[in-house]
Design an enzyme around this catalytic site. Structure first.
Site, short mmCIF file in Angstrom:
data_model
loop_
_atom_site.label_atom_id
_atom_site.label_comp_id
_atom_site.label_asym_id
_atom_site.label_seq_id
_atom_site.Cartn_x
_atom_site.Cartn_y
_atom_site.Cartn_z
N SER A 106 44.15 45.31 44.90
CA SER A 106 43.48 45.84 43.72
C SER A 106 44.15 47.15 43.33
CB SER A 106 42.00 46.07 44.04
OG SER A 106 41.39 46.68 42.96
N GLY A 107 44.55 47.24 42.10
CA GLY A 107 45.20 48.45 41.61
C GLY A 107 46.70 48.43 41.76
N THR A 111 47.29 43.08 36.56
CA THR A 111 46.88 42.84 35.17
C THR A 111 47.93 43.41 34.21
OG1 THR A 111 44.61 42.97 35.90
CG2 THR A 111 44.98 43.16 33.54
N ASN A 156 40.62 51.25 41.40
CA ASN A 156 41.28 51.01 40.11
C ASN A 156 40.29 51.27 38.97
OD1 ASN A 156 42.70 50.05 37.96
ND2 ASN A 156 43.03 47.99 38.78
N SER A 159 39.67 47.76 36.99
CA SER A 159 39.84 46.66 37.95
C SER A 159 39.27 45.37 37.37
CB SER A 159 39.12 47.03 39.24
OG SER A 159 39.31 46.02 40.16
N SER A 160 40.07 44.31 37.48
CA SER A 160 39.59 43.01 37.00
C SER A 160 38.56 42.52 37.99
CB SER A 160 40.73 42.00 36.93
OG SER A 160 41.87 42.62 36.39
N GLY A 418 42.89 41.31 43.54
CA GLY A 418 43.70 41.38 44.75
C GLY A 418 42.89 41.46 46.03
N GLU A 420 41.05 42.71 49.14
CA GLU A 420 40.22 43.92 49.22
C GLU A 420 39.77 44.17 50.66
OE1 GLU A 420 37.07 43.44 46.37
OE2 GLU A 420 38.35 44.14 44.74
N1 LIG Z 1 53.95 49.00 35.14
C1 LIG Z 1 53.07 50.00 35.11
N2 LIG Z 1 53.41 51.14 34.49
C2 LIG Z 1 52.53 52.14 34.45
N3 LIG Z 1 51.30 52.09 34.97
C3 LIG Z 1 50.93 50.97 35.59
C4 LIG Z 1 51.78 49.85 35.69
N4 LIG Z 1 51.13 48.88 36.35
C5 LIG Z 1 49.91 49.35 36.63
N5 LIG Z 1 49.79 50.61 36.20
C6 LIG Z 1 48.61 51.46 36.33
O1 LIG Z 1 47.86 50.98 37.39
C7 LIG Z 1 46.53 50.71 36.99
C8 LIG Z 1 46.00 49.49 37.72
O2 LIG Z 1 46.72 48.36 37.33
P1 LIG Z 1 46.06 46.95 37.17
O3 LIG Z 1 44.75 47.06 36.48
O4 LIG Z 1 47.05 46.09 36.58
O5 LIG Z 1 45.82 46.58 38.66
P2 LIG Z 1 45.36 45.21 39.21
O6 LIG Z 1 46.35 44.78 40.22
O7 LIG Z 1 45.10 44.27 38.13
O8 LIG Z 1 44.02 45.55 39.94
P3 LIG Z 1 42.73 44.67 40.11
O9 LIG Z 1 43.02 43.68 41.16
O10 LIG Z 1 41.72 45.64 40.52
O11 LIG Z 1 42.45 44.10 38.80
C9 LIG Z 1 46.61 50.51 35.51
O12 LIG Z 1 45.41 50.85 34.89
C10 LIG Z 1 47.73 51.43 35.10
O13 LIG Z 1 47.24 52.74 34.92
MG LIG Z 2 43.54 43.42 37.30
#
Ligand SMILES: Nc1ncnc2c1ncn2[C@@H]1O[C@H](COP(=O)(O)OP(=O)(O)OP(=O)(O)O)[C@@H](O)[C@H]1O
Ligand SMILES: [Mg+2]
Length: 1111
Positions: A106-107, A111, A156, A159-160, A418, A420
């Site tokens: 997660s994070g 996404t 996050n 977070s999705s 992701g 956790e």
């Molecule tokens: N390529 C990137 N460039 C800049 N910032 C990023 C990038 N990827 C992710 N981030 C930052 O990281 C944060 C978390 O990313 P994201 O929401 O995609 O995580 P996730 O893997 O989907 O988490 P979750 O499993 O909780 O949904 C985003 O809000 C953004 O601020």
């Molecule tokens: Mg996500």
């Protein structure tokens, strides 16, 4: 070139396959080094490792998109666009469905990565009004789903809290057609298990959505509870912050987060996140997707209802029986909810504070305690929200779905929450981690295990690489008989006392010796004193680490039950959307069937998802989270190392290094690349493998780069493959140019031939036309010349002829004069005595000769009636002329008579006879001239009625006609048939056709007729005859002239005597006429009408009687 150097840069290789030395430390160092250079993407072969920078980097610009579009994967710097481009091109050009699996904690940036992939594909696919609309709809589904499905967690801020799998569908050109979003649901699952014995609590209901939706992947529990520092789903904060005062008033909401129980009654503003702006963006996105304003309002109303449910407070009271009951503390919120959903507040209150229990076909209403009441309220809020989320996904799908029938290629993008590991992990973490475990299994199976097995299968020399296979963990959780989920289901369904203690005890018994399972009581948990493993917990050694799960809430969450009274109350609401979310609340459709539990639904959905992913070509993006504090560009080696380990990156690199980057069956390989060798192009007649060997031998690749399996060709490094692909592209371009050239040549030739043909035709026509015109011109000129020449010649000839004639005439005149002179001189001596007589005779003869010659030329026409004759030119010829006229007329008549037939001659003779008898004597004669003498007017032979008459007239019939006989007594006329034969005259009755009177012709003494045009005939009979005694016979005949003529001729023939015929104004006859004396004719001209009613009257007495007609 720069990219290749980057890939080979020893300190920070872009592709970890080239890592040297191959160790964890080197790998970690490389990642860190690259990260410090802001190169967040690194490859392991075609797997992309992405390290979250937590700050925006300038590497997603349109220029970058252009750079990576149609790039060579290894010829550019590692980038997420490269894998997106590779997947897209493979889908478009090789017709292979793709899936992009984005995994990580997660994070870690999953996404964001999925959005980058989508936006890249949208940017490189072609443009057009329709395609752009589809792209926009697909991209705009993100803000809507994120508003309802994402929340701030400790790890996050966005977070999705649901798993998203999106199939983007493309046409054959690679243009997006639409898509299907699955809330991590796939195809229909097997039908749910049935309860053998419905428990007492069958007043619960389950979600109506068929189990194909993985609704449980939405973290429902967050609706009613979330830990401090986290937030509920974004939509609530967005609605309160961004909703206009009017909207909030309509939804009966206050713009104050701290007022709402489900928002922990705290203000929550996130740095860097503008809820109000996000709300507006979400509304815009909905409009783009195609939500109607009514749908948006309904959606927000239901959202508001969920939020307000959290503020419905219950307080305890006691019933008369002393039992504890609950009641609504503050009815205002309840009333507002009721108004929003169009429901009677008392119905909702009753559903919240009591429930109906069915015991042996009887329904009993029992009051709920306060805790039960809160449980029901929260279950209702969770159910409404999760069903609303499903409705939202379905509604988006309705807009973006592709019309059936179109052939399509699919690119699936999986962004699932992701792995956790929390301090306190519950049912949700267990489910989430199970899903991640399955995704890891796919990765292991497809990249590590499957690959190694394939080498062995294909007979490729291979040294096995050790890797961790997580199927044992998957089996521990999902085994249908003795898996943790199966055990949980069993506990949930089992009658009797069921709680988490019995469940954990059971698990401890079954998995006592399982290597990956630990709890305080199992044998392998040797450290009984381990304080990190409390009593009601078990621990699983996941691929990503050990996770301790607290079983509290497992049973309840797995059951996920909702009191039937509540779903019935929701169904009773007038709010169309809300009502549609609870179809099971319809009392007409009571269902005793208990649907599957959350765990089994989830397991089945995961299985379907896996099947779907296996059917596509996988592309991996492994996201790594560099620090726990969301700090920009901070790399925590320990944290990253842990992820490197559980993601199996080292094993991945090892297999990759030892193995072959590419493999393909000989047949498709040869088909794809055979144009690279003259020997295999265009046709190869040998086997596919031989063809492949010939082809690759000619291309002179190093032998260690290639391996020939039983059915497939293996290529070790991607570079070789890219080289191959590059050559192919060049060759295809050449071939395309060749084909184009051939085609253009052919087309030009065709066009030229056509033009030439047309030109020849046109010039032929033109020449023909020109020649014809020239010819006509020449002909006209020649004719003119000819005419002039002939005219000139003729005129000359004419002149000559005229001269000749003049000469001739002159000569003739001269010779005539000369001859005359000579003759006169010679005969002068002889002519002197009788010259006068001779001359006059000569002149007379000449005149007569000229007259006769003129007559010969001007004879009158031969028509008998034409009596014209030219007059005599000289008086002395008039007698001769008259004589000649008579001779000519007689001769003309003779000629006319000679050409007559005997019949015509007979007719003319009859007519002649008639003329002799009547001409200038009787007025009727003139009328009879035009009428032919037919003789037979009765049609004796045709009419059978007259057969007897024929017999009577045995001798030859001369004439037969209908006449009127005048009665001598009274002068009246009676009709009679008259038959004249060669010997008799017969009068017969026309009706009976019987002869009334038969007269021999010899009895006829004579006949009398008047001078006028009447048809009256008096036949004088001899007194000696039988009939003669009665007097004369008076008849009226319509053909009087013919009758008398024929009678006359017949008498002549029979007796050689003419008929004595008297034609006079007076008639004197014999016979027994009325009074002694004979009547006298006294018919004025035209008195006789000829009609049947004519009769003859006598006037006067004695010898002076006068007969006349009375009409
Ligand atoms: N390529 C990137 N460039 C800049 N910032 C990023 C990038 N990827 C992710 N981030 C930052 O990281 C944060 C978390 O990313 P994201 O929401 O995609 O995580 P996730 O893997 O989907 O988490 P979750 O499993 O909780 O949904 C985003 O809000 C953004 O601020
Ligand atoms: Mg996500």
């Amino acid at each position: 070139m720069e990219a290749t150097t980057s890939l080979l840069d020893a300190a920070a290789v872009g592709d970890l396959v080239m890592l040297d030395p191959l160790s964890e430390e080197a790998l970690l160092r490389t990642l860190q080094e690259r990260f410090s250079r802001e190169e967040i993407y690194t490859y392991i072969g075609e797997v992309v490792i992405s390290v979250n920078p937590y700050k925006p980097l300038p590497i997603y610009t349109p220029e970058k998109v252009e750079e990576y579009h149609n790039c060579n994967f290894f010829a550019v710097k590692p980038h997420i666009y490269a894998i997106a481009d590779d997947a897209y091109c493979s889908l478009r050009d090789r017709d292979r469905d793709q899936c992009i699996l984005i995994t990580g904690e997660s994070g870690a940036g999953k996404t964001e990565a999925s959005k980058l992939v989508m936006s890249y594909v949208a940017a490189v696919s072609s443009k057009g009004e329709e395609v752009d609309k589809v792209k926009e709809q697909l991209l705009q589904s993100n803000p809507v789903l994120e508003a309802f499905g994402n929340a701030k967690t400790i790890r996050n801020d966005n977070s999705s809290r649901f798993g998203k799998y999106m199939d983007v569908e493309f046409d054959f050109k690679g243009d997006p057609l639409g898509g299907v979003i699955t809330n991590c649901q796939c195809c229909p699952l097997p039908s749910p298990p049935r309860w053998s014995q419905p428990p007492l609590s069958c007043s619960y209901t389950h979600p109506p959505f068929p189990p194909q939706t993985l609704t449980d992947l939405l973290e429902k529990s967050r609706i009613v509870r979330h830990v401090k520092g986290e937030r509920n789903f974004h939509i609530f904060y967005q609605l309160l912050a961004g909703g206009s005062a009017q909207l909030l008033q309509k939804l009966k909401l206050r713009p104050d987060c701290s007022y709402y129980g489900y928002l922990n009654r705290e203000k929550s503003v996130l740095p860097g996140m503008d809820d109000a702006a996000n709300f507006r963006a979400m509304q815009d996105a909905m409009a783009i997707i195609g939500f109607t304003p009514t749908e948006v309002t309904a959606l927000l109303e239901v959202t508001a209802v969920v939020l307000k449910l959290g503020n419905v407070e219950l307080s305890s009271c006691f019933q008369a029986s002393g039992m504890e009951a609950s009641s609504i503390t503050e009815p205002r919120e309840l009333q507002e909810i009721s108004q929003l959903i169009g429901l009677d507040p008392s119905t909702l209150e009753q559903a919240l504070c009591s429930r109906t229990v069915k015991v042996r076909d009887e329904s009993v209403l029992t009051a709920l305690s306060v805790s039960q009441g809160y449980y029901g309220r929260d279950a209702l809020a969770k159910n409404i929200y999760s069903r609303l989320f499903d409705w939202l996904v379905n509604r988006i799908n309705t807009s973006i779905k592709v019309k059936p029938g179109k052939q399509r290629k699919v690119m699936g993008v999986l962004d699932i929450y992701g792995f956790e590991i929390f301090q306190d992990n519950g049912f949700e973490q267990f489910i989430i981690n199970y899903c991640n475990e399955k995704l890891q299994q796919i990765f292991i199976l497809m990249t590590l295990k499957e690959e190694q097995e394939e080498y062995v299968r294909e007979g490729i020399k291979w040294t096995p690489v050790e890797f961790f296979d997580n199927s044992i963990i998957c089996d521990l959780i999902e085994n249908s008989k003795v898996g943790i989920l199966a055990m949980l289901d069993e506990e949930c369904l089992r009658p009797g006392t069921v709680n988490e203690d019995t469940f954990i005890t059971k698990l401890n018994q079954i998995f006592a010796s399982h290597k990956r399972y630990e709890s305080k009581e199992t044998l392998n948990a040797k450290h009984v004193t381990d304080i990190s493993l409390p009593l009601r917990c078990f621990r699983i050694h996941h691929y990503a680490g050990k996770v301790t799960y607290n079983v509290t809430g497992f049973i309840e969450k797995n059951n996920d039950l909702l009191f039937r009274d509540l779903s019935q109350a929701m169904w009773a609401a007038r709010h169309t959307l809300l009502r549609s979310l609870f179809p099971e609340g319809d009392p007409q459709r009571p269902s005793l069937k208990l649907p599957p539990t959350t765990g089994s639904q989830f397991k089945a959905s995961v299985a379907t998802l896996m099947k779907n992913l296996y059917s596509k070509n996988p592309n991996y993006i492994r996201c790594i989270k560099p620090n726990d504090t969301k700090t920009a560009m901070l790399f925590t080696p320990d944290l990253v190392l842990a992820q490197v380990r559980y993601l199996g990156l080292m094993e991945n690199v090892r297999v990759r290094r030892a193995g072959y980057a590419f493999r393909q069956l000989y047949q498709p390989f040869l088909k794809r690349y055979k144009m690279l060798s003259r020997r295999t192009w265009p046709h190869w007649t040998g086997s596919d493998r031989e063809g492949t060997e010939v082809l690759l031998a000619e291309l002179k690749f190093p032998s260690e780069e290639l391996a020939y399996g039983h059915t497939k060709i293996f290529i070790r490094s991607p570079r070789t493959l890219f080289d191959l692909e590059k050559r192919r592209q060049q060759r295809v371009a050449e071939l395309a140019t060749l084909i184009q050239a051939m085609f253009r040549g052919w087309r030009c030739r065709k066009q030229y031939q056509l033009m030439r043909k047309s030109q020849i035709l046109i010039s032929a026509w033109f020449r023909g036309h020109a020649q014809r015109n020239r010819y006509k011109q020449m002909k006209r000129s020649v004719l003119l010349l000819q005419a002039y020449a002939r005219g000139w010649k003729s005129r000359r000839l004419l002149r000559e002829l005229k001269v000749q004639r003049r000469r001739h005439l002159a000569a003739s005149t001269i010779s005539a004069y000369w001859k005359g002179y000579q003759t006169r001189r010679t005969y002068r001596r002889y002519f002197r005595s009788d010259a006068r007589t001779r001359l006059s005779n000569f002149i007379y003869r000449r005149m007569v000769q000229k007259y006769l010659m003129g007559l010969q030329k001007n004879l009158p026409p031969m028509a008998v009636l034409d009596r014209t004759w030219p007059p005599a030119p000289y008086k002395f010829l008039s007698d001769a002329n008259q004589e000649l006229k008579g001779i000519f007329y007689r001769w003309k008549c003779k000629k006319y008579r000679e050409q007559l037939s005997p019949q015509q001659r007979a007719v003319l003779q009859d007519k002649l006879c008639a003329s002799e008898l009547f001409k200038d004597k009787k007025a009727l004669y003139a009328q009879s001239l035009q009428q032919p003498f037919r003789g037979e007017y009765l049609g004796l032979t045709q009419n059978r009625k007259y057969q007897k008459l024929q017999a009577v007239a045995k001798d030859k019939l001369v004439m037969a006609e209908a006449v009127q006989k005048v009665n001598r007594a009274n002068g009246k006329t009676v009709p009679r048939l008259l038959l004249l034969t060669t010997e008799h005259l017969v009068l017969a009755d026309p009706k009976a056709a019987q002869p009334k009177m038969v007269l021999s012709l010899s009895d006829i003494r004579g006949a009398s007729v008047s001078r006028f045009s009447d048809g009256l005939l008096a036949l004088h009979l001899k007194e000696t005859s039988t009939a003669g005694g009665k007097g004369d016979l008076l008849l009226v005949s319509p053909h009087l002239i013919e009758l008398v003529t024929r009678l006359h001729q017949t008498l002549m023939d029979a007796t050689a005597q003419a008929l004595p015929l008297s034609i006079a104004d007076q008639y004197a006859g014999l016979g027994a006429w009325p009074v002694g004396a004979w009547p006298t004719w006294a018919f004025p001209e035209g008195a006789w009408s000829g009609r049947g009613r004519d009769r003859v009257c006598w006037e006067g007495r004695g010898g002076n009687q006068v007969a006349h007609w009375a009409g």
